[in-house]
Design a protein around this motif. Structure first.
Motif, PDB file in Angstrom:
ATOM      1  N   GLU A  78       0.830  -1.211   0.000  1.00 49.05           N
ATOM      2  CA  GLU A  78       0.000   0.000   0.000  1.00 49.05           C
ATOM      3  C   GLU A  78       0.864   1.261   0.000  1.00 49.05           C
ATOM      4  O   GLU A  78       0.549   2.240  -0.687  1.00 49.05           O
ATOM      5  CB  GLU A  78      -0.958  -0.032   1.185  1.00 49.05           C
ATOM      6  CG  GLU A  78      -2.040  -1.103   1.027  1.00 49.05           C
ATOM      7  CD  GLU A  78      -2.915  -1.266   2.261  1.00 49.05           C
ATOM      8  OE1 GLU A  78      -3.982  -1.898   2.141  1.00 49.05           O
ATOM      9  OE2 GLU A  78      -2.529  -0.775   3.357  1.00 49.05           O
ATOM     10  N   ALA A  94       0.815   3.940  -3.054  1.00 52.86           N
ATOM     11  CA  ALA A  94       0.480   5.343  -2.786  1.00 52.86           C
ATOM     12  C   ALA A  94       1.559   6.263  -3.338  1.00 52.86           C
ATOM     13  O   ALA A  94       1.266   7.303  -3.941  1.00 52.86           O
ATOM     14  CB  ALA A  94       0.296   5.564  -1.284  1.00 52.86           C
ATOM     15  N   LYS A 126      -0.531   9.711  -4.187  1.00 56.51           N
ATOM     16  CA  LYS A 126      -1.648   9.944  -3.264  1.00 56.51           C
ATOM     17  C   LYS A 126      -1.197   9.707  -1.819  1.00 56.51           C
ATOM     18  O   LYS A 126      -0.191   9.062  -1.561  1.00 56.51           O
ATOM     19  CB  LYS A 126      -2.820   9.020  -3.604  1.00 56.51           C
ATOM     20  CG  LYS A 126      -3.391   9.228  -4.997  1.00 56.51           C
ATOM     21  CD  LYS A 126      -3.897  10.652  -5.216  1.00 56.51           C
ATOM     22  CE  LYS A 126      -4.485  10.847  -6.602  1.00 56.51           C
ATOM     23  NZ  LYS A 126      -4.874  12.264  -6.842  1.00 56.51           N
ATOM     24  N   GLU A 147      -2.584   7.937   0.639  1.00 55.25           N
ATOM     25  CA  GLU A 147      -2.667   6.552   1.102  1.00 55.25           C
ATOM     26  C   GLU A 147      -3.270   5.678   0.016  1.00 55.25           C
ATOM     27  O   GLU A 147      -3.906   6.163  -0.931  1.00 55.25           O
ATOM     28  CB  GLU A 147      -3.505   6.446   2.387  1.00 55.25           C
ATOM     29  CG  GLU A 147      -2.838   7.054   3.610  1.00 55.25           C
ATOM     30  CD  GLU A 147      -3.548   6.668   4.901  1.00 55.25           C
ATOM     31  OE1 GLU A 147      -4.089   5.535   4.976  1.00 55.25           O
ATOM     32  OE2 GLU A 147      -3.567   7.494   5.836  1.00 55.25           O
ATOM     33  N   ALA A 148      -3.080   4.363   0.179  1.00 54.03           N
ATOM     34  CA  ALA A 148      -3.646   3.389  -0.739  1.00 54.03           C
ATOM     35  C   ALA A 148      -4.227   2.234   0.056  1.00 54.03           C
ATOM     36  O   ALA A 148      -3.894   2.037   1.229  1.00 54.03           O
ATOM     37  CB  ALA A 148      -2.590   2.889  -1.717  1.00 54.03           C
ATOM     38  N   THR A 156      -9.408  10.266  -6.817  1.00 50.38           N
ATOM     39  CA  THR A 156      -9.079   8.894  -6.425  1.00 50.38           C
ATOM     40  C   THR A 156      -8.805   8.073  -7.682  1.00 50.38           C
ATOM     41  O   THR A 156      -9.215   8.429  -8.785  1.00 50.38           O
ATOM     42  CB  THR A 156     -10.234   8.246  -5.628  1.00 50.38           C
ATOM     43  OG1 THR A 156     -11.444   8.309  -6.398  1.00 50.38           O
ATOM     44  CG2 THR A 156     -10.454   8.968  -4.312  1.00 50.38           C
ATOM     45  N   ILE A 159      -5.634  -1.924  -6.344  1.00 47.25           N
ATOM     46  CA  ILE A 159      -5.308  -0.865  -5.384  1.00 47.25           C
ATOM     47  C   ILE A 159      -6.223   0.314  -5.635  1.00 47.25           C
ATOM     48  O   ILE A 159      -6.479   0.692  -6.791  1.00 47.25           O
ATOM     49  CB  ILE A 159      -3.845  -0.401  -5.563  1.00 47.25           C
ATOM     50  CG1 ILE A 159      -2.857  -1.498  -5.151  1.00 47.25           C
ATOM     51  CG2 ILE A 159      -3.568   0.887  -4.803  1.00 47.25           C
ATOM     52  CD1 ILE A 159      -2.765  -1.746  -3.663  1.00 47.25           C
ATOM     53  N   ALA A 200      -6.484   4.425  -4.342  1.00 44.82           N
ATOM     54  CA  ALA A 200      -5.640   5.416  -3.672  1.00 44.82           C
ATOM     55  C   ALA A 200      -6.310   6.775  -3.698  1.00 44.82           C
ATOM     56  O   ALA A 200      -7.062   7.108  -4.613  1.00 44.82           O
ATOM     57  CB  ALA A 200      -4.266   5.484  -4.346  1.00 44.82           C
ATOM     58  N   ILE A 239      -9.356   7.065   2.193  1.00 42.33           N
ATOM     59  CA  ILE A 239      -8.987   5.689   2.495  1.00 42.33           C
ATOM     60  C   ILE A 239      -9.604   5.232   3.812  1.00 42.33           C
ATOM     61  O   ILE A 239      -9.999   4.062   3.967  1.00 42.33           O
ATOM     62  CB  ILE A 239      -7.456   5.523   2.509  1.00 42.33           C
ATOM     63  CG1 ILE A 239      -6.890   5.729   1.097  1.00 42.33           C
ATOM     64  CG2 ILE A 239      -7.050   4.154   3.052  1.00 42.33           C
ATOM     65  CD1 ILE A 239      -7.380   4.742   0.059  1.00 42.33           C
TER      66      ILE A 239
END
Length: 345
Positions: A40, A44, A49, A51-52, A192, A208, A210, A216
């Motif tokens: 993750e 990301a 981004k 977070e993922a 996103t 995934i 993100a 998230i």
């Protein structure tokens, strides 16, 4: 069999199998799986981004995005041939209680003018627009690449109207390889994004999503609600890490195979390529053979080639890691043989 039905049929590599065996695992619902966390964090960073989140499929990722971004009774704008609209079982209506507003794009790419004209707001007779969805590359249009510049035009429209954008980037890596640009060049213009690990990148399972930390956090709860909370998921994350670190650059080979196959199709009487080939998807028009796509696919199968009927007279052929140059040459020979036999019958 030479399997050209989809890049989803790709078998995982030996390296992926080894990494699955060695993966350090923990309960991911408790946020204890270190391999999931590594995947993750890597994703990301690659997508630019905060977070993922690992999800079980591209469809689950797309639907989580819709559920987070939209409220009951809202509307999403998307291209009329998009995966979210055509291939996800009506999930946006079934789960999120929203309605799609599909608009026609050029080779799967919506114009900013058309998107802005479709946005609806305060009229009590209308559903207000809650989300704009893009797809890059565009599957039904034949793997069309949407440039960051085109994405920016729609992004600017969305900003003016304070509407989020979600990118179905199942094959975004293919677009990045074609244009020789990092994925962040594309993702900077969306709120996103979802990418698939299990198509051209060859991982066995997973996608995934993100976005921001806030997105998230909400997405994690929706994943749980949809039954996507996994336990010792590091065995699935490990091949995903290999996919993102070792399998992106080689997509160029798939594109070259698709382009060569397309050139051979155009040289065969009664066959033609139905759309410009940019990535790893070839749409083949068989209408002049007087066979339906289903009939043509059956003939291909009899000759050791698997493909998908995509429309009444369109057959889709998808190149991937498990399709070699020799396989592509054999496929071209099979196509010529089928056409020759059909003419003589």
């Amino acid at each position: 069999m030479i399997d050209l039905r989809s890049d989803t049929v790709t078998k995982l590599t030996d390296r992926m199998r080894q990494e699955m065996f060695r993966a350090e695992v923990g309960d991911d619902v408790y946020r204890d799986d270190p391999t999931i966390q590594k995947l993750e964090e890597l994703a990301a960073d690659m997508l630019g981004k905060e977070e993922a989140l690992f999800v079980t499929s591209g469809t689950q990722g797309n639907q989580i995005a819709v559920l987070v971004h939209c409220s009951l009774g809202q509307e999403i704008i998307l291209e009329e041939g998009s995966h979210i609209f055509i291939y996800e079982g009506g999930a946006t209506s079934a789960f999120a209680g929203i309605q799609p507003f599909p608009i026609k794009g050029e080779r799967g790419i919506m114009s900013a003018v058309d998107v802005e004209a479709t946005i609806r707001g305060t009229d009590i007779h209308e559903a207000e627009t809650g989300l704009i969805c893009l797809e890059n590359t565009h599957n039904r249009a034949g793997g069309t690449v949407m440039s960051p510049e085109k994405m920016k035009e729609i992004f600017e429209v969305a900003e003016r109207h304070s509407i989020p954008i979600h990118l179905d980037g199942a094959r975004l890596m293919n677009a990045a390889v074609v244009l020789k640009r990092p994925m962040t060049d594309f993702t900077q213009y969306v709120t996103t994004v979802q990418i698939c690990l299990s198509k051209g990148l060859g991982a066995p399972v997973g996608s995934i999503i993100a976005g921001s930390t806030e997105f998230i956090t909400k997405a994690r709860k929706w994943r749980k609600r949809l039954g996507g909370g996994l336990r010792q998921a590091g065995v699935l994350a490990a091949p995903g890490i290999v996919a993102l670190t070792e399998m992106i650059d080689r997509l160029k080979e798939d594109h070259e195979h698709a382009a060569w196959l397309a050139s051979q199709i155009d040289s065969i009487p009664t066959l033609k390529v139905a759309s410009q080939v940019e990535t790893n998807i070839v749409m083949m028009d068989v209408s002049e053979t007087e066979l339906t796509s289903k009939q043509f696919v059956e003939k291909l199968k009899d000759h050791g080639v698997l493909a998908n009927p995509f429309a009444p007279t369109i057959v889709r052929l998808v190149t991937h890691y498990d399709v070699s140059k020799a396989d592509i040459h054999q496929t071209a020979a099979v196509l010529k043989n089928i056409v020759t036999s059909n003419v003589g019958s």
